[in-house]
Structure formats: C-alpha cells, structure tokens
Design a protein around this motif. Structure first.
Motif, PDB file in Angstrom:
ATOM      1  N   ASN A  22      39.077  46.319  49.928  1.00 15.00           N
ATOM      2  CA  ASN A  22      39.913  47.005  48.889  1.00 15.00           C
ATOM      3  C   ASN A  22      40.236  46.820  47.586  1.00 15.00           C
ATOM      4  OD1 ASN A  22      42.478  48.437  47.912  1.00 15.00           O
ATOM      5  ND2 ASN A  22      43.543  48.274  49.774  1.00 15.00           N
ATOM      6  N   ALA A  23      39.875  47.769  46.689  1.00 19.73           N
ATOM      7  CA  ALA A  23      39.672  47.148  45.338  1.00 19.73           C
ATOM      8  C   ALA A  23      41.047  46.777  44.815  1.00 19.73           C
ATOM      9  CB  ALA A  23      38.870  48.223  44.429  1.00 19.73           C
ATOM     10  N   LEU A  24      41.850  47.203  45.520  1.00 19.95           N
ATOM     11  CA  LEU A  24      43.487  46.916  44.722  1.00 19.95           C
ATOM     12  C   LEU A  24      43.966  45.508  45.372  1.00 19.95           C
ATOM     13  CD1 LEU A  24      45.019  50.409  45.508  1.00 19.95           C
ATOM     14  CD2 LEU A  24      44.252  49.336  43.395  1.00 19.95           C
ATOM     15  N   GLU A  25      43.219  44.803  46.209  1.00 23.36           N
ATOM     16  CA  GLU A  25      43.507  43.349  46.739  1.00 23.36           C
ATOM     17  C   GLU A  25      43.695  42.575  45.554  1.00 23.36           C
ATOM     18  OE1 GLU A  25      40.749  42.109  49.610  1.00 23.36           O
ATOM     19  OE2 GLU A  25      41.595  43.634  51.218  1.00 23.36           O
ATOM     20  N   LYS A  26      43.104  42.591  44.487  1.00 23.67           N
ATOM     21  CA  LYS A  26      43.190  41.712  43.387  1.00 23.67           C
ATOM     22  C   LYS A  26      44.308  41.640  42.751  1.00 23.67           C
ATOM     23  CE  LYS A  26      40.668  43.447  39.361  1.00 23.67           C
ATOM     24  NZ  LYS A  26      39.425  43.609  38.700  1.00 23.67           N
ATOM     25  N   ILE A  27      45.312  42.600  43.057  1.00 15.54           N
ATOM     26  CA  ILE A  27      46.490  42.757  42.368  1.00 15.54           C
ATOM     27  C   ILE A  27      47.629  42.683  43.432  1.00 15.54           C
ATOM     28  CG2 ILE A  27      45.881  43.970  40.431  1.00 15.54           C
ATOM     29  CD1 ILE A  27      47.057  46.357  41.485  1.00 15.54           C
ATOM     30  N   ASN A 113      43.097  45.987  32.136  1.00 13.53           N
ATOM     31  CA  ASN A 113      42.190  45.527  31.225  1.00 13.53           C
ATOM     32  C   ASN A 113      41.430  44.354  31.811  1.00 13.53           C
ATOM     33  OD1 ASN A 113      41.043  43.937  29.323  1.00 13.53           O
ATOM     34  ND2 ASN A 113      42.091  44.817  27.649  1.00 13.53           N
ATOM     35  N   ASP A 114      40.351  44.385  32.669  1.00  8.72           N
ATOM     36  CA  ASP A 114      39.910  43.564  33.341  1.00  8.72           C
ATOM     37  C   ASP A 114      39.347  42.253  32.544  1.00  8.72           C
ATOM     38  OD1 ASP A 114      39.859  44.285  35.996  1.00  8.72           O
ATOM     39  OD2 ASP A 114      38.392  45.703  35.663  1.00  8.72           O
ATOM     40  N   ARG A 115      39.285  42.503  31.215  1.00  6.81           N
ATOM     41  CA  ARG A 115      38.679  41.432  30.239  1.00  6.81           C
ATOM     42  C   ARG A 115      39.835  40.470  30.248  1.00  6.81           C
ATOM     43  NH1 ARG A 115      38.124  42.549  25.452  1.00  6.81           N
ATOM     44  NH2 ARG A 115      38.868  44.685  25.454  1.00  6.81           N
ATOM     45  N   LEU A 116      41.061  40.920  29.848  1.00  7.57           N
ATOM     46  CA  LEU A 116      42.162  40.160  29.750  1.00  7.57           C
ATOM     47  C   LEU A 116      43.088  39.713  31.037  1.00  7.57           C
ATOM     48  CD1 LEU A 116      43.752  42.159  26.564  1.00  7.57           C
ATOM     49  CD2 LEU A 116      42.073  39.983  26.591  1.00  7.57           C
ATOM     50  N   SER A 117      42.594  40.160  32.159  1.00  5.34           N
ATOM     51  CA  SER A 117      43.545  39.996  33.261  1.00  5.34           C
ATOM     52  C   SER A 117      42.842  38.838  34.310  1.00  5.34           C
ATOM     53  CB  SER A 117      43.777  41.459  34.356  1.00  5.34           C
ATOM     54  OG  SER A 117      44.240  42.194  33.488  1.00  5.34           O
ATOM     55  N   ASN A 118      43.804  38.248  34.891  1.00  2.42           N
ATOM     56  CA  ASN A 118      42.983  37.231  35.939  1.00  2.42           C
ATOM     57  C   ASN A 118      43.908  37.193  37.228  1.00  2.42           C
ATOM     58  OD1 ASN A 118      45.188  35.184  35.237  1.00  2.42           O
ATOM     59  ND2 ASN A 118      44.418  35.237  33.271  1.00  2.42           N
ATOM     60  N   THR A 119      43.707  36.076  38.066  1.00  4.32           N
ATOM     61  CA  THR A 119      44.602  36.267  39.268  1.00  4.32           C
ATOM     62  C   THR A 119      45.831  35.868  39.024  1.00  4.32           C
ATOM     63  OG1 THR A 119      44.041  33.763  39.443  1.00  4.32           O
ATOM     64  CG2 THR A 119      42.631  35.266  40.396  1.00  4.32           C
ATOM     65  N   LYS A 120      46.427  35.568  37.787  1.00  8.72           N
ATOM     66  CA  LYS A 120      47.916  35.561  37.570  1.00  8.72           C
ATOM     67  C   LYS A 120      48.576  36.325  36.739  1.00  8.72           C
ATOM     68  CE  LYS A 120      48.111  30.917  39.207  1.00  8.72           C
ATOM     69  NZ  LYS A 120      49.009  29.640  39.489  1.00  8.72           N
ATOM     70  N   LEU A 140      51.584  47.070  29.594  1.00 10.20           N
ATOM     71  CA  LEU A 140      52.685  46.453  30.539  1.00 10.20           C
ATOM     72  C   LEU A 140      51.707  44.957  31.048  1.00 10.20           C
ATOM     73  CD1 LEU A 140      55.075  46.190  32.372  1.00 10.20           C
ATOM     74  CD2 LEU A 140      53.557  47.780  34.014  1.00 10.20           C
ATOM     75  N   THR A 141      52.465  44.016  30.957  1.00 10.41           N
ATOM     76  CA  THR A 141      51.944  42.646  31.502  1.00 10.41           C
ATOM     77  C   THR A 141      52.630  42.375  32.609  1.00 10.41           C
ATOM     78  OG1 THR A 141      51.109  42.110  29.192  1.00 10.41           O
ATOM     79  CG2 THR A 141      51.302  40.342  30.811  1.00 10.41           C
TER      80      THR A 141
END
Length: 174
Positions: A22-27, A113-120, A140-141
């Motif tokens: 699931n591509a949404l798992e990262k969030i 924004n994948d470049r600025l987002s991470n696991t947290k 929205l952060t």
C-alpha cells in the motif's frame, strides 16, 4: 525452457508483492483518532478532534477535523471549523494526494512533497485551491512527535508573499 518459466514465475511473484504494498503506508503514523488544542487562527485557541482512517480496502484515508474556537473580543460567539477529505495515491504521478473540503467553502488539493517529507514529517502543498485569493497557496505540515502525539502546522501564502503560519495544533492519539 525451464529458465524462462522460472524467470516468469519470479517476475510474477515480484510484481504481485510490489502491487500488494500500500503506497499510503509511509504515512501510517497519522492513522487513528486524535484530540487536542490549537493556537493561532486569528489569535484564538481551539479544541480539536481529528481522525485519519483507512476506508474502501485501504485504498483511501478518510480525514475528518473539527475545531471549536473559543470566543474572542472580535468574535464573541467563537467559531466552529469543519473539514473533511480523502488522501489517495495517484499512480500516474506516483504521488500522494490530499483533497480537503471545509465549511468555509475552500477546497484544497494538496500533493505530498516527497523531497521535504520523511518518516516523521509530512509536508502537503496545495496545487489547487478553490474559492481563495488567486495565486494564494497553503501548506499543511504534520510532525510525528512520538507514537501518540502529532503536531499540525497550517501555513498560507498570499500572491508574491512568503508562507506565514496561520495556526498550530497539538494532538494526542485516543
């Protein structure tokens, strides 16, 4: 011939394993029911309930936010903000998209924004806003503090201006 069959089987299994992810798992850290308080938004404080839950065989995340703003000198009755939305994965763009609708009449379409987002930290930026100042933008952060706490920050940018923080929320998982 046996090598070709083996390669086809390996390729099929690999494809199925990747397709099932699931591509949404990262969030996933946002999934659940949350409550907390907010500050900002016209110098008012608010009580907030929020939920992020998988629906429709985990193809979407349904988002519900409700904020009750305390009365202020300028707004003696306070305010009640509601927004609802859906987060999905756009396979053609390989991107997570968040479509948000709120009772003030704004409709925001954000892209993660994948470049600025991470696991947290998740940073969603508008690619389209309906019923707002032409050329305006929103961001929205969502910051993961720990497994039971998140912080959300809502920034707005008017045309030819830098982002400015409109409000911050501190939420605890219920």
């Amino acid at each position: 011939m046996k090598k070709i069959i083996l390669l086809i089987l390996i390729s099929t299994c690999t494809f199925q394993l990747n397709a099932q992810k699931n591509a949404l798992e990262k969030i996933d850290f946002i999934i659940g029911n949350w409550e907390g308080t907010g500050t900002g938004f016209s110098n008012s404080t608010s009580i907030i309930s929020a939920s992020y839950n998988y629906i429709m065989d985990a193809k979407y995340i349904e988002v519900k936010h409700e904020s009750h703003f305390k009365p202020t000198e300028n707004n003696r009755e306070g305010e009640h903000h509601i927004d609802k939305g859906f987060i999905s994965f756009d396979t053609s763009r390989n991107s997570i998209i968040y479509r948000q609708f709120n009772n003030e009449g704004y409709i925001n379409q954000y892209v993660l924004n994948d470049r600025l987002s991470n696991t947290k930290t998740l940073i969603f930026e508008t690619e389209k806003i309906e019923n707002f100042v032409p050329g305006g933008k929103a961001r929205l952060t969502i910051n993961k503090i720990n497994d039971n706490e998140i912080e959300t920050i809502f920034d707005v940018s008017f045309p030819n201006k830098v982002y400015s923080c409109f409000g911050t929320n501190k939420l605890t998982k219920q």
